[in-house]
Design a protein around this motif. Sequence first.
Motif, short mmCIF file in Angstrom:
data_model
loop_
_atom_site.label_atom_id
_atom_site.label_comp_id
_atom_site.label_asym_id
_atom_site.label_seq_id
_atom_site.Cartn_x
_atom_site.Cartn_y
_atom_site.Cartn_z
N ARG A 164 0.85 -1.19 0.00
CA ARG A 164 0.00 0.00 0.00
C ARG A 164 0.89 1.25 0.00
N THR B 80 -2.90 -4.88 7.36
CA THR B 80 -3.57 -5.73 6.35
C THR B 80 -3.02 -7.14 6.39
N GLU C 4 -2.68 -3.41 -8.93
CA GLU C 4 -3.67 -2.81 -8.03
C GLU C 4 -3.62 -1.29 -8.06
N TYR D 87 -7.08 1.03 -8.68
CA TYR D 87 -7.62 2.14 -7.90
C TYR D 87 -8.02 3.33 -8.77
N GLU E 141 -11.96 -13.76 3.83
CA GLU E 141 -11.94 -12.32 3.64
C GLU E 141 -13.14 -11.87 2.81
N TYR E 142 -13.23 -12.28 1.54
CA TYR E 142 -14.40 -11.93 0.72
C TYR E 142 -15.66 -12.60 1.27
N ASN F 16 -16.27 -3.70 -10.36
CA ASN F 16 -14.90 -4.18 -10.37
C ASN F 16 -14.89 -5.70 -10.29
N SER G 5 -10.64 -3.04 -2.43
CA SER G 5 -10.94 -1.95 -1.51
C SER G 5 -9.91 -0.85 -1.73
N SER G 6 -10.34 0.26 -2.32
CA SER G 6 -9.41 1.33 -2.63
C SER G 6 -9.19 2.23 -1.41
N PRO G 7 -7.93 2.61 -1.14
CA PRO G 7 -7.65 3.53 -0.04
C PRO G 7 -7.91 4.99 -0.41
N LYS H 265 -13.31 -7.71 -5.22
CA LYS H 265 -13.74 -6.75 -4.21
C LYS H 265 -12.53 -5.90 -3.78
#
Length: 513
Positions: A15, A39, A349, A353, A249-250, A360, A365-367, A363
């Motif tokens: 990240r 994470t 990734e 984003y 997770e998902y 998408n 997850s964009s910061p 799943k």
Amino acid sequence: MKNICLHFSVHQPFRLRTYRFFDIGVDHYYYDDFANKSTALTLAKRCYVPMNNLLLSLINANKKAFKVSFSITGSALEQFELYTPEVIEGFKKLAKTGCVEFVTEVDTHSLISVTNNVDELTKQINDNAEKIKALFGQETKIFKNTGLVYSDELGAQLASLGFQGVLAEGAEQILGWKSPNFVYCCDKNPRLKILLRNFKLSDDISLRFSNQGWNEWPLTAEKYVAWVLSSLEKEEVVNLFMNYKSFGEYNKAESGIFDFFSAFVSMIAANKNVAFATPSEIVKSTQPISVLSVPQYTSNADEERDLSAWLGNNLQKQAFETINSLQRLVRAVNDPELTMDWDRLQACENLDYMSTKYFNHEKVSSPYQTPYEAFINYMNIVSDFAERLNKAPMSTKFGTLTKEELEAEIAKHEEILKVLTDAKKKQKDVKTVAKKSAVKTATKSTAKKAEPKTVKSTKKVEPKAEKAVKTVASKTTKKTTTEKKAAVKKSATKTTVVKKTATKTTTKKTTKK
């Protein structure tokens, strides 16, 4: 024997931290360590550790009739070693069973394969192969690309590198009426066999298992096994490829995903007509049914099954072209820190984003609040990286670069750096202009209140002055005349009074006499 191939992909990018415009050229550290560690720990607890333990118990319980395969990126392995070494230990235990195959992946989880840079693709593949061999003691001739990206051209390149098989997406635009439940071979080199993902059955677990609005919810092991066996009645192999994060997770543990998977494996392992097999085993034992032509790139992304999830808009294209344009110079410089940063910045990734698509493929997850914020942050980092690269001394090991090629690359890099510098300057100029404009507007609005009166008085200064003088003179004259009249009147009054007094006095005297 009909086969089921279970494959799990493991990718965990670094990240990036929020990197502001004013950090460029000052701060060269690009990563959010807190978010990365957090994470990694969360995923290890929810997914990797419990799922590794479950797979190991299922292999032992079913007397090695259960088999799976993995592809793991270099960034994921690096973070496991940094934060969660127990995950690495779990994979090592699975490798020792002989029932788990580790498939070669693009080490950086990048889209380098679509640039036609065969040298760089080869390097990233070899980097991953070396890590897998060092950690798990395995060599493989099966390849799985980032996002299952595949084309005829890529197939020919993989065959030339010695690969015997590749995992790809069973996209409808290339299959037409054909089924994904067979083994195919590459159009440009038939020696390379293709295993196609059955995206419907795969996504039933990874994307739909927890969806209570799905008309097949809840998905039970009995129902799912029936679907799989139905697909194998007249066909040869069902390939179930999914992200490892689908488990825990998902689809959270409370959804029942672990119990479902355990029951599914046990039911298939008990069936004598069907067997779990690794990709290598299927490639060796199964003949391709036909050649598969894939002229355009396909992937497992979205409904389109193409590259649009990563390269669908101008933001993504610009970011992708900019980072990849620095590749040859990075290799020529051959600096460990710069190489590490460049590898990490390539992760797809970062492009995910920036996507402006509504749906998408995973799943993700964009910061970032918006795709535009993701783009600005990424390009700020790339600008700083390009400046560092420009200042770094050339390595004596130029690799495959000739002197002329190196000079051309340096010239090209300087041009890119100029573009980035101009963009940075423009960004600064825009801020300065905006600031000046704001000040100017404020000054104008203040001036507007006072200026009209000043202008009017300036324009008619003489007439007004003359009029003023006349008025003053008139007033003065009026005043003087009035005063004179008043003085005369007062004087006359006084005289009259004196006369009256004198008359009174005379009268008095006369009377007295």
